[in-house]
Every structure is written in C-alpha cells, then in structure tokens.
Design a protein around this motif. Structure first.
Motif, PDB file in Angstrom:
ATOM      1  N   LEU A 171      25.358 -13.396  41.476  1.00 35.06           N
ATOM      2  CA  LEU A 171      25.093 -12.651  42.723  1.00 35.06           C
ATOM      3  C   LEU A 171      24.992 -11.191  42.475  1.00 35.06           C
ATOM      4  O   LEU A 171      25.781 -10.575  41.881  1.00 35.06           O
ATOM      5  CB  LEU A 171      26.529 -13.032  43.603  1.00 35.06           C
ATOM      6  N   PRO A 172      24.075 -10.569  43.014  1.00 31.70           N
ATOM      7  CA  PRO A 172      24.118  -9.051  42.865  1.00 31.70           C
ATOM      8  C   PRO A 172      25.058  -8.478  43.917  1.00 31.70           C
ATOM      9  O   PRO A 172      25.630  -8.802  44.702  1.00 31.70           O
ATOM     10  CB  PRO A 172      22.557  -8.635  43.473  1.00 31.70           C
ATOM     11  N   ASP A 173      25.710  -7.416  43.297  1.00 34.60           N
ATOM     12  CA  ASP A 173      26.571  -6.433  43.798  1.00 34.60           C
ATOM     13  C   ASP A 173      25.836  -5.449  44.797  1.00 34.60           C
ATOM     14  O   ASP A 173      24.963  -4.949  44.420  1.00 34.60           O
ATOM     15  CB  ASP A 173      27.585  -6.245  42.677  1.00 34.60           C
ATOM     16  N   ASN A 175      26.907  -2.470  44.785  1.00 37.14           N
ATOM     17  CA  ASN A 175      26.674  -0.995  43.919  1.00 37.14           C
ATOM     18  C   ASN A 175      25.692  -1.388  42.654  1.00 37.14           C
ATOM     19  O   ASN A 175      25.597  -0.465  41.894  1.00 37.14           O
ATOM     20  CB  ASN A 175      28.100  -0.663  43.432  1.00 37.14           C
ATOM     21  N   GLU A 176      25.192  -2.563  42.669  1.00 37.27           N
ATOM     22  CA  GLU A 176      24.107  -2.618  41.464  1.00 37.27           C
ATOM     23  C   GLU A 176      23.088  -2.043  41.394  1.00 37.27           C
ATOM     24  O   GLU A 176      22.522  -1.645  42.605  1.00 37.27           O
ATOM     25  CB  GLU A 176      24.025  -4.235  41.486  1.00 37.27           C
ATOM     26  N   SER A 177      22.449  -1.775  40.347  1.00 33.90           N
ATOM     27  CA  SER A 177      21.158  -1.112  40.252  1.00 33.90           C
ATOM     28  C   SER A 177      19.919  -2.064  40.746  1.00 33.90           C
ATOM     29  O   SER A 177      19.993  -3.226  40.723  1.00 33.90           O
ATOM     30  CB  SER A 177      20.665  -0.871  38.848  1.00 33.90           C
ATOM     31  N   ILE A 178      18.871  -1.228  41.350  1.00 36.49           N
ATOM     32  CA  ILE A 178      17.713  -1.927  41.784  1.00 36.49           C
ATOM     33  C   ILE A 178      17.223  -3.028  40.874  1.00 36.49           C
ATOM     34  O   ILE A 178      16.947  -4.228  40.806  1.00 36.49           O
ATOM     35  CB  ILE A 178      16.743  -1.161  42.448  1.00 36.49           C
ATOM     36  N   SER A 179      17.415  -2.461  39.260  1.00 32.87           N
ATOM     37  CA  SER A 179      16.864  -3.198  38.254  1.00 32.87           C
ATOM     38  C   SER A 179      17.547  -4.705  38.164  1.00 32.87           C
ATOM     39  O   SER A 179      16.943  -5.628  37.990  1.00 32.87           O
ATOM     40  CB  SER A 179      16.823  -2.680  37.022  1.00 32.87           C
ATOM     41  N   GLY A 180      18.820  -4.576  38.271  1.00 36.40           N
ATOM     42  CA  GLY A 180      19.887  -5.733  38.155  1.00 36.40           C
ATOM     43  C   GLY A 180      19.527  -6.792  39.167  1.00 36.40           C
ATOM     44  O   GLY A 180      19.397  -7.925  39.134  1.00 36.40           O
ATOM     45  N   VAL A 181      19.392  -6.089  40.707  1.00 34.12           N
ATOM     46  CA  VAL A 181      18.949  -7.073  41.836  1.00 34.12           C
ATOM     47  C   VAL A 181      17.683  -7.754  41.621  1.00 34.12           C
ATOM     48  O   VAL A 181      17.647  -8.894  41.620  1.00 34.12           O
ATOM     49  CB  VAL A 181      19.168  -6.500  42.918  1.00 34.12           C
ATOM     50  N   LEU A 182      16.771  -6.819  41.109  1.00 30.02           N
ATOM     51  CA  LEU A 182      15.239  -7.644  40.857  1.00 30.02           C
ATOM     52  C   LEU A 182      15.449  -8.622  39.908  1.00 30.02           C
ATOM     53  O   LEU A 182      14.825  -9.895  39.976  1.00 30.02           O
ATOM     54  CB  LEU A 182      14.556  -6.675  40.566  1.00 30.02           C
ATOM     55  N   ALA A 183      16.225  -8.394  38.823  1.00 27.70           N
ATOM     56  CA  ALA A 183      16.190  -9.350  37.764  1.00 27.70           C
ATOM     57  C   ALA A 183      16.986 -10.606  38.135  1.00 27.70           C
ATOM     58  O   ALA A 183      16.529 -11.861  37.913  1.00 27.70           O
ATOM     59  CB  ALA A 183      17.144  -8.790  36.494  1.00 27.70           C
ATOM     60  N   LYS A 184      18.009 -10.444  38.970  1.00 30.80           N
ATOM     61  CA  LYS A 184      18.700 -11.804  39.269  1.00 30.80           C
ATOM     62  C   LYS A 184      18.101 -12.678  40.182  1.00 30.80           C
ATOM     63  O   LYS A 184      17.998 -13.721  40.061  1.00 30.80           O
ATOM     64  CB  LYS A 184      20.096 -11.482  40.038  1.00 30.80           C
ATOM     65  N   PHE A 185      17.092 -12.032  41.029  1.00 28.72           N
ATOM     66  CA  PHE A 185      16.375 -12.924  42.157  1.00 28.72           C
ATOM     67  C   PHE A 185      15.314 -13.412  41.399  1.00 28.72           C
ATOM     68  O   PHE A 185      14.788 -14.364  41.612  1.00 28.72           O
ATOM     69  CB  PHE A 185      16.107 -11.985  43.421  1.00 28.72           C
ATOM     70  N   GLU A 186      14.588 -12.594  40.527  1.00 32.10           N
ATOM     71  CA  GLU A 186      13.484 -13.113  39.584  1.00 32.10           C
ATOM     72  C   GLU A 186      13.629 -14.192  38.954  1.00 32.10           C
ATOM     73  O   GLU A 186      12.855 -15.261  38.787  1.00 32.10           O
ATOM     74  CB  GLU A 186      12.963 -11.983  38.659  1.00 32.10           C
ATOM     75  N   ALA A 187      15.110 -14.334  38.514  1.00 35.09           N
ATOM     76  CA  ALA A 187      15.451 -15.582  37.653  1.00 35.09           C
ATOM     77  C   ALA A 187      15.141 -16.667  38.509  1.00 35.09           C
ATOM     78  O   ALA A 187      15.188 -17.765  37.865  1.00 35.09           O
ATOM     79  CB  ALA A 187      16.694 -15.347  37.127  1.00 35.09           C
ATOM     80  N   ILE A 188      15.405 -16.562  39.966  1.00 29.50           N
ATOM     81  CA  ILE A 188      15.092 -17.958  40.560  1.00 29.50           C
ATOM     82  C   ILE A 188      13.718 -18.139  41.390  1.00 29.50           C
ATOM     83  O   ILE A 188      13.709 -18.988  42.310  1.00 29.50           O
ATOM     84  CB  ILE A 188      16.369 -18.116  41.769  1.00 29.50           C
ATOM     85  N   GLY A 189      12.919 -17.063  41.040  1.00 26.53           N
ATOM     86  CA  GLY A 189      11.424 -17.071  41.212  1.00 26.53           C
ATOM     87  C   GLY A 189      11.242 -16.177  42.605  1.00 26.53           C
ATOM     88  O   GLY A 189      10.049 -16.291  43.237  1.00 26.53           O
TER      89      GLY A 189
END
Length: 336
Positions: A171-173, A175-189
């Motif tokens: 789950l993105p936080d 305060n997380e960086s955009i890179s982190g948010v994009l990576a977590k959602f990219e992992a599920i397509g």
C-alpha cells in the motif's frame, strides 16, 4: 439396508453436502474454476447484484459517507496481494487484522458491508462472497458519488487470513515518493495515467489532521496555496492532534461529495492536502496527465474506470480456492 437406516444415510449425506457448500463455498458440480466473469451469479443467485445495488442506495441515502468508505475499501483490499476481502477480517489471537493497523487509519463503516452481506444471505445463503460484495459496493458507491458506472466481473472467493504484516510493502503511503507510488501500482498492472486517475479518488471524502499536520507545523509547507492554509490551520489547530478526535479537512472544498476532476484543478493550484497530491503535479511523469484530467472529466472517468477494473481483478481467489464466508469479519473456521 432397512428403511430407517436408508433415511438416516440420506439425511447424513444432505448435511455433509450443505456443510461443504459453506465450508468450501462450492458444490461438486460447481468446482470447475471459470475465473472471474461478468454476471457470475446469473444462475446461482440472479438477484445478487440488484440486492447489493439497492442496499448501497439505501445506505447512502441514510449515511452519505458510506460511499467514501466503499471506495477506500477497494484500494485497501485489492492492492494487498489479492482482492479477497482480507481487509474485512477481525483480529484473532494469532494475527492482527489489516483494518486495525496504522496504515488503515480512518477506515470505517465496515458494519454497512455486514448489512449488505446479510441482505444477500437472505436471498441466496452461502453463495456470494464478501470479496464480490466489497468490489460491487465500491462500484455502486462510485455511481452514488457521481462517478462512472464501471462493469466489473465477479466470481471472487474470500481469503481466510489477514495480511497486516505486508501492508507496508503493497500500500502506498501518503508521504511516499511518486516513484514509490508508481512502482507499487505498476506491479499490479496499473500504468501512470491509471495511477493519476486513482488518486482522483481524493476528490471526495476527507483527510484526517494526523496525516497532514507535517505540512503545517512547525512551519507551513511553502508549496501550499496561502489561501488554503488558513482553512487548514483552522481545521487542524494542533501540531500533535488526538488521533481519536474527529479533526479533518475536506479533500475538495468545492465539490466534497462529488467524484469529479476538480481534484486536479486543486492540485494545480497548490491545494492538494497530502504530499503525494503535491508531487503529482510537480513530477514530470505525472504532470501531463494531471493537466489532461483537469481539462477533461471524460478522460479522467475513462482512466479511472480502467484502473479500478485492473485493481478489482488483482490476483483473485476463484474456483475452489478460499471460501465463501458466512459473515464477512470472520473466517468460517472461527464462525460458530
């Protein structure tokens, strides 16, 4: 075999079959895994989606904020390994529930999902999963908020355990960086425009002060619109707010109860409450899509619907995997 023995044996087999229906949620004839599909319950419970839709309308009429909760549920459940209603499980002696972790702070109104489940159970006992109810209530809640109707597949089954220990990983936080948010959602397509659209859910609901005071104290974040800061300080007057107090700021003061593209205009004007909202417009990978969605609500709805569909189909349990819970907050093995 005597008539009494034959009758006893027949009744025994019937009880075993009924038990298997609830323990496994599937009969021998239905054991083939068809995966997710449109109108999965057409034969087994043809009124299921109508019952869910009607309950969502009734509950929304009485409690407007339920729709925000249903929308958050699909993010918090489906993004964590599997769209299997693990979010709804209560804590046990051996495991902490997902909904009781810090990352799930602010999630509420689970009792209304229980209300929907009870209505569905009256229509078709032991047939419709809590996972499908979670997804379909989100779909119908989006409509109640003025968003698009999104045709979603059904046929999910319920997980038997919570995944509190891996929430941070998936789950993105805020305060997380955009890179982190994009990576977590990219992992599920879900691609970049899909992520930007999903964050458009911040168009509705509210943000608790505990999640945004770091932008106000000890100094105000200069990226915030000065005209908006006064309102934020009024709503969040304490640097260390009481997490149990009802202190919050509406995500969108203009149209707080409507899912629309006003969120993107707010972000462009420095009125995004969370750090991730601010970064969405500052980052060159997402800025183009922020501008495009601010300009076109149709484009926002198109990408939002596409992303919700992908999210709802994230690694579901189907066929004989998992179970059909009797009640949504307890796995069947713990239900008496």
């Amino acid at each position: 075999m005597g008539s009494f023995s034959l009758l006893f044996f027949t009744v025994f087999l019937s009880l075993v079959a009924a038990s298997k229906l609830y323990n496994n949620g599937v009969s021998a004839e239905e054991s083939a895994d068809t995966g997710l599909m449109m109108n999965y319950y057409t034969d087994s419970c043809p009124q299921a989606e109508d019952v869910i839709r009607e309950q969502v309308k009734l509950l929304y009429k009485r409690h407007k904020n339920t729709a925000f909760s249903w929308l958050r549920n699909i993010f918090h459940d489906c993004a964590v390994q599997s769209c299997d209603a693990s979010l709804l499980l209560d804590s046990t002696r051996r495991s902490l529930s997902e909904k009781e972790t810090d990352r799930s702070f602010g999630l509420r109104n689970f009792r209304y999902l229980d209300t929907i489940k009870e209505a569905v159970e009256r229509e078709c006992p032991g047939v419709v999963s809590c996972a499908d109810i979670l997804v379909l209530s989100a779909r119908d809640g989006i409509v109640a908020l003025g968003g698009p109707y999104i045709p979603l597949k059904t046929g999910r089954r319920d997980g038997r355990r919570s995944r509190a220990e891996v929430l941070e990983e998936y789950l993105p936080d805020h305060n997380e960086s955009i890179s982190g948010v994009l990576a977590k959602f990219e992992a599920i397509g879900i691609d970049t425009p899909g992520v930007v659209a999903l964050l458009g859910a911040h168009s509705v609901g509210r943000t608790h002060c505990v999640k945004l005071v770091h932008r106000l104290y000890p100094e105000v974040d200069p990226a915030l619109n000065p005209d908006h800061v006064e309102h934020m300080l009024h709503k969040c007057p304490d640097p260390i707010p009481n997490p149990k107090a009802v202190q919050y700021v509406r995500n969108d003061r203009g149209t707080p109860m409507i899912l629309d593209n006003n969120y993107y205009r707010n972000v462009m004007e420095g009125k995004g409450l969370l750090q991730v909202d601010h970064q969405l417009y500052e980052d060159k990978r997402t800025r183009f899509f922020v501008k495009k969605m601010a300009k076109s609500q149709d484009y926002f709805f198109k990408e939002f619907a596409r992303a919700i569909t992908i999210l709802s189909e994230n690694n579901p349990l189907t066929g004989t995997k998992g179970e059909i819970r009797a009640v949504c907050n307890v796995a069947n093995k713990h239900h008496l």
